[in-house]
Design an enzyme around this catalytic site. Sequence first.
Site, PDB file in Angstrom:
ATOM      1  N   LYS A  44     -16.115  -2.571  58.465  1.00  0.00           N
ATOM      2  CA  LYS A  44     -15.940  -3.826  59.202  1.00  0.00           C
ATOM      3  C   LYS A  44     -16.572  -3.674  60.587  1.00  0.00           C
ATOM      4  O   LYS A  44     -16.464  -2.600  61.204  1.00  0.00           O
ATOM      5  CB  LYS A  44     -14.433  -4.107  59.306  1.00  0.00           C
ATOM      6  CG  LYS A  44     -14.051  -5.470  59.866  1.00  0.00           C
ATOM      7  CD  LYS A  44     -12.529  -5.646  59.813  1.00  0.00           C
ATOM      8  CE  LYS A  44     -12.055  -6.977  60.346  1.00  0.00           C
ATOM      9  NZ  LYS A  44     -10.582  -7.118  60.217  1.00  0.00           N
ATOM     10  N   SER A  77      -9.003 -11.392  58.119  1.00  0.00           N
ATOM     11  CA  SER A  77     -10.276 -11.355  58.812  1.00  0.00           C
ATOM     12  C   SER A  77     -11.295 -10.392  58.218  1.00  0.00           C
ATOM     13  O   SER A  77     -12.474 -10.513  58.504  1.00  0.00           O
ATOM     14  CB  SER A  77     -10.048 -10.977  60.276  1.00  0.00           C
ATOM     15  OG  SER A  77      -9.584  -9.642  60.380  1.00  0.00           O
ATOM     16  N   SER A 126      -5.001  -8.825  57.502  1.00  0.00           N
ATOM     17  CA  SER A 126      -6.460  -8.942  57.440  1.00  0.00           C
ATOM     18  C   SER A 126      -7.156  -8.026  56.447  1.00  0.00           C
ATOM     19  O   SER A 126      -8.344  -8.190  56.199  1.00  0.00           O
ATOM     20  CB  SER A 126      -7.052  -8.710  58.837  1.00  0.00           C
ATOM     21  OG  SER A 126      -6.921  -9.875  59.604  1.00  0.00           O
TER      22      SER A 126
END
Lengths: 489, 486, 101
Positions: A77, A152, A176
């Site tokens: 990420k 997310s 997330s």
Amino acid sequence: MEQLSLLDVRNKIAAGDIKTADYVRQVLSRIEKVESTVGSYINIFGDEAIDRAAQIDEKISAGQKPGALAGVPIAIKDNMCTTFGQTTCASKMLENYQSPYNATVVEKLLAADAVIIGKTNMDEFAMGSSTENSSLKKTVNPWNTSRVPGGSSGGSAAAVAAGLCSGSLGSDTGGSIRQPASFCGVVGLKPTYGRVSRYGLVAFGSSLDQIGPVTQTVSDAALLLNVIAGHDEADSTSVEQSDAPIDDYLNKINEPLDGLKIGIVRDSTEGADEDVKRSLNEAVEVYKGLGAEVVEVDMPHLDYAVAAYYVVATAEASSNLARYDGVHYGYRSPNATDYVEVYTRSRAEGFGDEVKRRIMLGTYALSSGYYDAYYLKALKVRNLIRQDFDKTFGQCDCIVTPVAPTTAFPIGQNIEDPLKMYLSDIYTIPANLAGIPGISIQAGLDSNDLPIGLQILAPAFSESKLLRIARMFEKNTQWHKSKPKIPSE
Amino acid sequence: MAKLKYKGLIGLEIHVQLATASKLFCRCAVEFAAEPNSRVCPGCLGMPGSMPVMNKQALERAILAGLALNCNIAEFTKWDHKSYFYPDLPNNYQISQYDIPVAADGYIEIETQPGQIKRVRIRRAHLEEDAGKNMHAGNYSQVDINRAGTPLIEIVTEPDMSTGAEVRAVAIELQRIVRYLGVSEADMQKGQMRFEPNINVIIEQNGDEFRTPIAEIKNLNSFRAIQGSVDYEIERQIEQFLESGTVMEMGNKSTRGWDDSRQVTVLQREKEEAHDYRCFPVQNIPPVKVTPQWFDEIRGRLCELPLSRQRRYTQQYGLSDYDARVLTAERGVAELFEAALKAGGDAKRVCNLITQAGMKLAKEAQINFDEFGIKPDKLAVLATMIDEGTVNASAGDKILTKMTQSEASPDKIAEDENLIQKSDESELEAVVDQSLAENPQAVEEVKAGGKKSKKARGFLLGQVMQKTKGQANPKVVSAILGRKLE
Amino acid sequence: MSKKIDAQQVKKVAMLSRLDLSDAEIERFASQLSEIVTYVEKMNELDTEKVEPMAHCLGITNRFGEDRPAESLGTEKALANAPDHDGQFFIVPRILEENSA
């Protein structure tokens, strides 16, 4: 191309059955084919990945023992710092930011001979539940391109689901990792707070953030956790081995648990879709069939988790994100005429709406006259929720819940309604407030053929047990084998 | 106009940089005047993803300072974000301590007059990080982050001082204490110790009491400036009160800067907004529990503090206030002094050696006297040699000078340098006899008594000293002369 | 019904947060934040008078590093991401001489 699990790839490469370089090229060509549809990456390190694969192949052919992730293409990420490429947090603020150091998890991946293939899209600064808040990129759900991938860590989940990496790292502040894993039909593990070093993870809510794996299988998650877990001198909140020993999470993963007691929370699925409720009930039946005892538990304060969370998380965020000011690094507005405007305009132009909203909400909750009513109150509610878990785990080994009230929702559906978006985190948030580990695994498909996730929560530092419980389900069901059909395939 | 009755009410906020090798939350070196922005890392630059790691020695020094200030040390303490935006503060929050300072409720003592002690209460002392520096050049400002993250203790006193002299005395005493304990180098010029007095005045007028608005003074970089600014500010506030009648109320506190060249305080620009620091607990630094064992270990590093030592020297050794103050100014010097006494040196003689020739030598070498590394037993031997007349006082100074340059013992130096006094009576008697024979007129004058007698006696003594090249013990020569000239 | 958070409060919070907002944004945020804060006040249903605030997530204490200097980045790397610098310092438009803290 048959999609190999992370563990398979590792084993085949280590055994010399396949060459790292060949496999990495295969993955890169798949990226070339479907990434334009999925949009999971902000940055792809194609050439570097091939170079690195060649080095690992050399190492193996020289007879050296390869690392635990030998040759495995991993995506991370884009809120984890890397000295290679940018670390953008999907924000205009950090679009060109180059970190002078690697996050501890990145160092650990590299030390284990992983091939870092790219950095994935996300909601800006990890604030969101759909990845629609990325300022740099649009990511869609590989199962249905009109749907969100969740967030997310939407890019990390979509990349795994679409076969664009063998596994990825996400971060989970309020769900997330687990929620996008659920929306994309993959496995997402949020370890216990303190299990994995956060050094080099761009902070959102420092008392809630945790890095974890997103993978195709539970075993893959266990292997990745083996690599990234552990105390780090650079993160004072990462627990010491003596306080919470790290297991070999993969070693015993297939051992079923005798006398397993599963908790289900009374009246907790009222707001969930029918398909989601049905899937949870079916999952409970699977466990019963495997000899588990099911107990109903009461957690009276869970109803207040979203409220407490959005105060605690935004309060911490308002302070953690104060540093983005256009002075030392990051975006500076060309329209600033004095030094105060360097702050106000750079931040106004560099942050998206959701980030601004949360900064303001957190600032409000901490500001003079409101601190006791909001922030302090939320810390007390947080304690009540932790106490709920403490009591509950006295009665059962784990709790099973939905991951989200719905499956992947249509792009654009919730973006204008922040509160509705926040409420969709209702099942994942409690684990972050209590600091406990949680995993999301696929447990069904809804009427639109979208994956439905099952969340399992366990006591702090019991990842080993949590993974075994998840593996029990996976071993006795076929859901994890269902794969999306991507239009451009 | 009748004489106005008033009293200054002065509290101090003091920032003291701790003398650690590395910063409070990262391991960048603490270094004064390094290349701009060279002693920085992702941590003190506030870069994304960085995390603080508490410097243990900084915390221990803060606790030690708290103990020296007679504070209660918190058994449980934690740190907080204190938010404000400023370019020298890279995170735009300072990590400080809001509601649980590491030390609280103590006091510092000063001597207002010889023998008269005043106690100034310490409200709290906490451990926090320093900011960097902004420098202003033309239409832009330069930002240097080197200093950011340097450990500081912030000490807040109660408003227990009433004059510039008292504030100065507290400042000096605090500097002595932190230097004594090795907590800080406390060099005001280097900004290692920064004082911000909060001043207002209680004025009695027509039987009513009035309090003037509080002013905080910044930019004080010498003890002289501290005293001058406080005294100036008291006068200014009285005058302002008499002119305008303005009294203290919520929100009329002001900040003033000290203009050293004009010796006045000047109103500084105020922030329009009220401060709202939005303090809340730092999540990335676990709280600290000071266990009894750890506490005792730190307390073991305390030593007798300068003021109490100074008072003991006057009482126990009969030293003057001045000498006692000079000896106790530096811990190393005081410890050397005491060790020399233990080794048999006479207090006054050792004191004179240190405070006179010793301090002069140290000043020339720009070090503290103890840093010459002279062993206390050798210092004691030298003192005894002077006391017993083996060498005279000026030879003693010469020997001390040599002792700062080599490890040789004082008696060896005295021998090598021919500084040992001749005290052998029979040997000296021959020289006296010779001198008397050569100067009959002087002998007559002595014997005659009266005005010229004393001078003539001195002349004869001088003759003997000349003949012995200054090595005769004057006491012995005087005694022989006395006998012969009876 | 009056808003929980009105435009004036949004302006104040935006100032504290150093965000330059347009009037339209202020209006929008005022209604969104009002809605969220109203929801958050659900917490008031709970009597928390006797509940300790959970200020830290883990029960751990006393984590320290030793006072041994390590290598710093050095000026060049420190300034590498700076929007404006002169090779030695970060540069910003002139800071007004206000007291910072």
